[in-house]
Design a protein around this motif. Structure first.
Motif, PDB file in Angstrom:
ATOM      1  N   VAL A   1     -30.308  13.030 -15.139  1.00  0.00           N
ATOM      2  CA  VAL A   1     -28.990  12.871 -14.496  1.00  0.00           C
ATOM      3  C   VAL A   1     -28.657  11.380 -14.418  1.00  0.00           C
ATOM      4  O   VAL A   1     -29.290  10.617 -13.675  1.00  0.00           O
ATOM      5  CB  VAL A   1     -28.998  13.507 -13.086  1.00  0.00           C
ATOM      6  N   ALA A   2     -27.662  10.974 -15.196  1.00  0.00           N
ATOM      7  CA  ALA A   2     -27.331   9.549 -15.294  1.00  0.00           C
ATOM      8  C   ALA A   2     -26.783   9.025 -13.963  1.00  0.00           C
ATOM      9  O   ALA A   2     -25.984   9.690 -13.303  1.00  0.00           O
ATOM     10  CB  ALA A   2     -26.310   9.349 -16.413  1.00  0.00           C
ATOM     11  N   ASN A   3     -27.221   7.837 -13.598  1.00  0.00           N
ATOM     12  CA  ASN A   3     -26.736   7.177 -12.390  1.00  0.00           C
ATOM     13  C   ASN A   3     -25.605   6.224 -12.772  1.00  0.00           C
ATOM     14  O   ASN A   3     -25.833   5.248 -13.482  1.00  0.00           O
ATOM     15  CB  ASN A   3     -27.894   6.393 -11.755  1.00  0.00           C
ATOM     16  N   LYS A   4     -24.427   6.541 -12.308  1.00  0.00           N
ATOM     17  CA  LYS A   4     -23.283   5.677 -12.613  1.00  0.00           C
ATOM     18  C   LYS A   4     -22.858   4.939 -11.351  1.00  0.00           C
ATOM     19  O   LYS A   4     -22.550   5.583 -10.339  1.00  0.00           O
ATOM     20  CB  LYS A   4     -22.126   6.531 -13.149  1.00  0.00           C
ATOM     21  N   PRO A   5     -22.830   3.608 -11.388  1.00  0.00           N
ATOM     22  CA  PRO A   5     -22.451   2.884 -10.171  1.00  0.00           C
ATOM     23  C   PRO A   5     -20.991   3.158  -9.807  1.00  0.00           C
ATOM     24  O   PRO A   5     -20.180   3.413 -10.691  1.00  0.00           O
ATOM     25  CB  PRO A   5     -22.628   1.406 -10.540  1.00  0.00           C
TER      26      PRO A   5
ATOM     27  N   SER B   1     -35.890  -0.362 -18.321  1.00  0.00           N
ATOM     28  CA  SER B   1     -36.337  -0.192 -19.718  1.00  0.00           C
ATOM     29  C   SER B   1     -35.151  -0.098 -20.678  1.00  0.00           C
ATOM     30  O   SER B   1     -35.147  -0.716 -21.750  1.00  0.00           O
ATOM     31  CB  SER B   1     -37.144   1.091 -19.874  1.00  0.00           C
ATOM     32  N   SER B   2     -34.119   0.668 -20.290  1.00  0.00           N
ATOM     33  CA  SER B   2     -33.006   0.901 -21.217  1.00  0.00           C
ATOM     34  C   SER B   2     -32.228  -0.387 -21.472  1.00  0.00           C
ATOM     35  O   SER B   2     -31.881  -0.694 -22.618  1.00  0.00           O
ATOM     36  CB  SER B   2     -32.058   1.977 -20.664  1.00  0.00           C
ATOM     37  N   GLY B   3     -31.941  -1.140 -20.404  1.00  0.00           N
ATOM     38  CA  GLY B   3     -31.234  -2.405 -20.581  1.00  0.00           C
ATOM     39  C   GLY B   3     -32.063  -3.384 -21.390  1.00  0.00           C
ATOM     40  O   GLY B   3     -31.584  -4.009 -22.349  1.00  0.00           O
ATOM     41  N   ILE B   4     -33.323  -3.510 -21.035  1.00  0.00           N
ATOM     42  CA  ILE B   4     -34.182  -4.517 -21.676  1.00  0.00           C
ATOM     43  C   ILE B   4     -34.459  -4.169 -23.139  1.00  0.00           C
ATOM     44  O   ILE B   4     -34.610  -5.054 -23.989  1.00  0.00           O
ATOM     45  CB  ILE B   4     -35.459  -4.711 -20.822  1.00  0.00           C
ATOM     46  N   GLN B   5     -34.490  -2.870 -23.453  1.00  0.00           N
ATOM     47  CA  GLN B   5     -34.655  -2.501 -24.870  1.00  0.00           C
ATOM     48  C   GLN B   5     -33.362  -2.722 -25.655  1.00  0.00           C
ATOM     49  O   GLN B   5     -33.389  -3.075 -26.835  1.00  0.00           O
ATOM     50  CB  GLN B   5     -35.060  -1.027 -24.989  1.00  0.00           C
ATOM     51  N   SER B   6     -32.209  -2.481 -25.017  1.00  0.00           N
ATOM     52  CA  SER B   6     -30.958  -2.526 -25.788  1.00  0.00           C
ATOM     53  C   SER B   6     -30.352  -3.926 -25.867  1.00  0.00           C
ATOM     54  O   SER B   6     -29.692  -4.248 -26.861  1.00  0.00           O
ATOM     55  CB  SER B   6     -29.937  -1.537 -25.218  1.00  0.00           C
ATOM     56  N   ILE B   7     -30.545  -4.766 -24.852  1.00  0.00           N
ATOM     57  CA  ILE B   7     -29.868  -6.074 -24.822  1.00  0.00           C
ATOM     58  C   ILE B   7     -30.172  -6.908 -26.076  1.00  0.00           C
ATOM     59  O   ILE B   7     -29.239  -7.442 -26.704  1.00  0.00           O
ATOM     60  CB  ILE B   7     -30.205  -6.827 -23.500  1.00  0.00           C
TER      61      ILE B   7
ATOM     62  N   SER C   1     -37.690   1.481  -6.152  1.00  0.00           N
ATOM     63  CA  SER C   1     -37.708   1.872  -7.562  1.00  0.00           C
ATOM     64  C   SER C   1     -37.271   3.326  -7.659  1.00  0.00           C
ATOM     65  O   SER C   1     -37.136   4.009  -6.644  1.00  0.00           O
ATOM     66  CB  SER C   1     -39.127   1.747  -8.135  1.00  0.00           C
ATOM     67  N   TRP C   2     -37.114   3.795  -8.893  1.00  0.00           N
ATOM     68  CA  TRP C   2     -36.779   5.222  -9.016  1.00  0.00           C
ATOM     69  C   TRP C   2     -37.990   6.102  -8.730  1.00  0.00           C
ATOM     70  O   TRP C   2     -37.850   7.297  -8.477  1.00  0.00           O
ATOM     71  CB  TRP C   2     -36.125   5.543 -10.359  1.00  0.00           C
ATOM     72  N   TYR C   3     -39.208   5.520  -8.724  1.00  0.00           N
ATOM     73  CA  TYR C   3     -40.384   6.301  -8.302  1.00  0.00           C
ATOM     74  C   TYR C   3     -40.244   6.752  -6.847  1.00  0.00           C
ATOM     75  O   TYR C   3     -40.831   7.734  -6.426  1.00  0.00           O
ATOM     76  CB  TYR C   3     -41.654   5.459  -8.364  1.00  0.00           C
ATOM     77  N   THR C   4     -39.525   5.954  -6.048  1.00  0.00           N
ATOM     78  CA  THR C   4     -39.414   6.261  -4.609  1.00  0.00           C
ATOM     79  C   THR C   4     -38.031   6.797  -4.239  1.00  0.00           C
ATOM     80  O   THR C   4     -37.756   7.026  -3.062  1.00  0.00           O
ATOM     81  CB  THR C   4     -39.647   4.988  -3.769  1.00  0.00           C
TER      82      THR C   4
ATOM     83  N   THR D   1     -27.982   1.848 -16.094  1.00  0.00           N
ATOM     84  CA  THR D   1     -28.238   1.910 -14.654  1.00  0.00           C
ATOM     85  C   THR D   1     -29.136   3.076 -14.238  1.00  0.00           C
ATOM     86  O   THR D   1     -29.221   3.401 -13.051  1.00  0.00           O
ATOM     87  CB  THR D   1     -26.888   1.977 -13.894  1.00  0.00           C
ATOM     88  N   GLY D   2     -29.794   3.684 -15.210  1.00  0.00           N
ATOM     89  CA  GLY D   2     -30.865   4.612 -14.881  1.00  0.00           C
ATOM     90  C   GLY D   2     -30.419   6.002 -14.484  1.00  0.00           C
ATOM     91  O   GLY D   2     -29.316   6.456 -14.824  1.00  0.00           O
TER      92      GLY D   2
END
Ligand code: N01
Length: 548
Positions: A160-164, A201-207, A504-507, A391-392
């Motif tokens: 489920v995408a998180n959209k700000p 991860s997604s931002g850092i891989q795509s930037i 984090s998203w873990y919590t 944004t995860g």
């Protein structure tokens, strides 16, 4: 083969034409294996649904440029159950790229003839338990109503995408893409000013990939991250041949060692001088960053002082890579190393040395609003032509809540999980008989190798189904006490580490209003031993119902 078909509650006795033994929601790694195992090994009639247009789950949706498995992956981020499958698939790189994972899953679906039982482009809109009939009825946005004795939710931990919800974000008139819902048509960044929000991860891989094409990239960073070099490289023919030959041993070792076949370090930091430790960190960094966490010294994620030493080592690397000292300063993480998901990158920090990349530190300069053409921060205006939301996700629990199944007494999952994501074994819930989750809250899920974890959870589900059938029982579910004890166990295990100290998203901390709770079991191999013990022990913690 089990005898579900002859059971009093089986599909054979159900007059509904839309009845089967088991319904699976999701056709990613977890759902595909569940379909294969339950249908081909247990002989159940199975129907599966997926919202995507094909198999792949997260890999079908996350097609952003640079997407790769964020772990030392090939050939271990793959199914382990079939030597033939291992033999007939060749991985090309050490860190598998997204399109290669997807091609592999398409191959698996074809090899095991899975797609014929999967209905794609279909959203499950609800699932309701009928207590009298001991069956689940699933409804979809295409008007399907299908009932089954067993409901397997392989709905994805990161779906489920998180959209700000920044003011005016929907007024932005340019192209806007979430990395978790990336278009299937090629996206061109050429000649564009691109804004990227998010540096997980997604931002850092795509930037780095976006920066290669775009006129300018503005990165909006809320939390600086520890990102480590992936050291991706082609897999040599010798390596590929060796792992196929050695597969039974590797598989055994993955099962024993928390999902990966690599030994974890037994070295104690206190037995080594500061210089020796530093030398080891350098070696790990050169080999591929992930080793820093699992292979440097015992207790990196537990011992605050040792963790700070590793954190500072990585900060030193960032300072040495990024030329502009002010940009480097903004990129230095200040939380405990490894307590957010570790990121493996291919040239992320180096990207900030390009002339066409700039960084906005949202902690100093927060986003206030969007216009049709720009991001407005406290201290400036950033004109952009395209917005990338990295944004995860509403992780682990979000995809189950989207379905929001209704259990005993008409209680919805949203009501049950109002304040805590309580489960037993991360797989079942009191009040939701015969509903099984793959990678649910309280399972090792995202902290284990997910394909293997899904296989092992499915094997356990199959064991439950066999047990029910052999004993002539209709349904099983955990007790409230077993759930509470499991919750306590997961939480106390996490509290013995540094993980819960970080947002984090873990919590659940990445989603406003989400209950705070550590969502994963931290010790994967112990977890699977526990599953086996519980089954051996007559399914301790469960109650069973006779067939009605
Ligand atoms: O999501 P994330 P992701 N304003 O939640 C920021 C897996 N994965 O898609 O850190 C501004 O990690 C947020 O900031 P902060 C992998 O397990 C796997 O990158 O919360 N910023 C963060 O920087 C990974 O961990 C692969 O302060 C906002 C970023 O957005 C998981 O998916 C590949 C914001 C979100 O980072 C999720 O990764 C990629 C806001 N309102 C991902 N809201 C594989 O290879 C959020 N952020 C398998």
């Amino acid at each position: 083969m089990v005898m579900t078909g002859t059971n009093a509650n089986s599909a054979a006795d159900d007059t509904s034409p839309d009845a089967c033994d088991a319904i699976i929601i999701g056709a990613g790694f977890g759902g595909l294996y569940a379909l294969h195992h339950l249908r081909d090994e247990l002989g159940l009639s199975v129907r599966a649904f997926d919202s995507a247009g094909g198999v792949g789950g997260t890999w079908w949706y996350n097609r952003y440029p640079g997407a790769r498995v964020d772990a030392p992956s090939s050939p271990f981020y793959a199914f382990t159950f079939s030597q033939e499958l291992v033999d007939d698939w060749d991985w090309s790189e050490t860190q598998t790229a997204g399109p290669d994972v997807l091609a592999y899953l398409e191959h698996v679906a074809e090899r095991f003839d899975l797609s014929k039982d999967i209905q794609f482009e279909t959203w499950v809109t609800g699932a309701t338990y009928d207590e009298a009939g001991q069956r689940w009825t699933v409804e979809t946005d295409r008007g399907d109503r299908v009932s089954a004795r067993f409901l397997i939710c392989a709905t994805g931990a990161l779906f489920v995408a998180n959209k700000p919800d920044y003011p005016g974000i929907d007024d932005f008139a340019g192209e806007c893409h979430h990395t978790g819902r990336w278009p299937h048509e090629p996206v061109s960044f050429a000649g564009k000013r691109v804004g990227v929000i998010g540096t997980g991860s997604s931002g850092i891989q795509s930037i780095p990939e976006i920066a290669k094409q775009a006129t300018h990239v503005t990165v909006f960073q809320r939390t600086p991250q520890y990102s480590l070099p992936a050291r991706n490289r082609p897999l040599t023919a010798e390596e590929a041949a060796r792992y196929k030959e050695d597969w039974p041993n590797l598989r055994e070792s993955m099962n024993r060692r928390g999902g990966w076949p690599f030994p974890t370090s037994r070295l104690r930091a206190s037995d080594h001088t500061a210089d020796e430790r530093h030398e080891r960190y350098e070696q790990m960094w050169a080999e591929g960053g992930m080793h820093l966490a699992i292979n440097s010294f015992v207790g990196v994620l537990v011992d605050e002082e040792l963790n700070e030493e590793v954190s500072e080592f990585v900060r030193g690397k960032i300072r040495s890579i990024v030329h502009d000292p002010e940009t480097a300063r903004k990129l230095l993480p200040d939380y405990h190393f490894g307590t957010k998901r570790l990121i493996l990158d291919n040239g992320y920090f180096e990207t900030y040395n390009r002339d066409n990349v700039s960084l906005v530190d949202l902690r100093d300069d927060p986003i206030e609003a969007f216009t049709e053409t720009a991001v407005l921060t406290k201290h400036g205006e950033h004109p952009i032509d395209m917005l990338v939301l990295a944004t995860g996700f509403d992780a682990v629990s979000g995809s189950m809540l989207k379905i929001n199944p209704t259990g005993r007494g008409g209680v919805s999952l949203a009501e049950k999980w109002d304040t805590r994501f309580s489960t037993y074994l991360g797989m079942m819930m009191a009040g939701y008989p015969n509903l099984f989750m793959i990678h649910g809250p309280g399972s090792p899920g995202v902290l284990f190798t997910m394909p293997l974890g899904g296989e092992r959870q499915t094997a356990w589900i199959a064991r439950c189904i066999r047990h029910l059938d052999e004993a002539g029982l209709g349904a099983m579910e955990p007790t409230d006490d077993a759930e509470a004890a499991w919750d306590h166990e997961i939480t106390s295990m996490a509290e013995r580490t540094l993980y819960p100290r970080t947002n984090s998203w873990y919590t659940g901390a990445n989603i406003p209003g989400k209950p705070r709770q550590f969502l994963a079991h931290l010790r994967g191999s112990q977890y699977f031993d526990r599953l086996a013990e519980i089954a051996d022990d007559g399914f301790h913690g469960f109650v069973f119902e006779e067939c009605r």
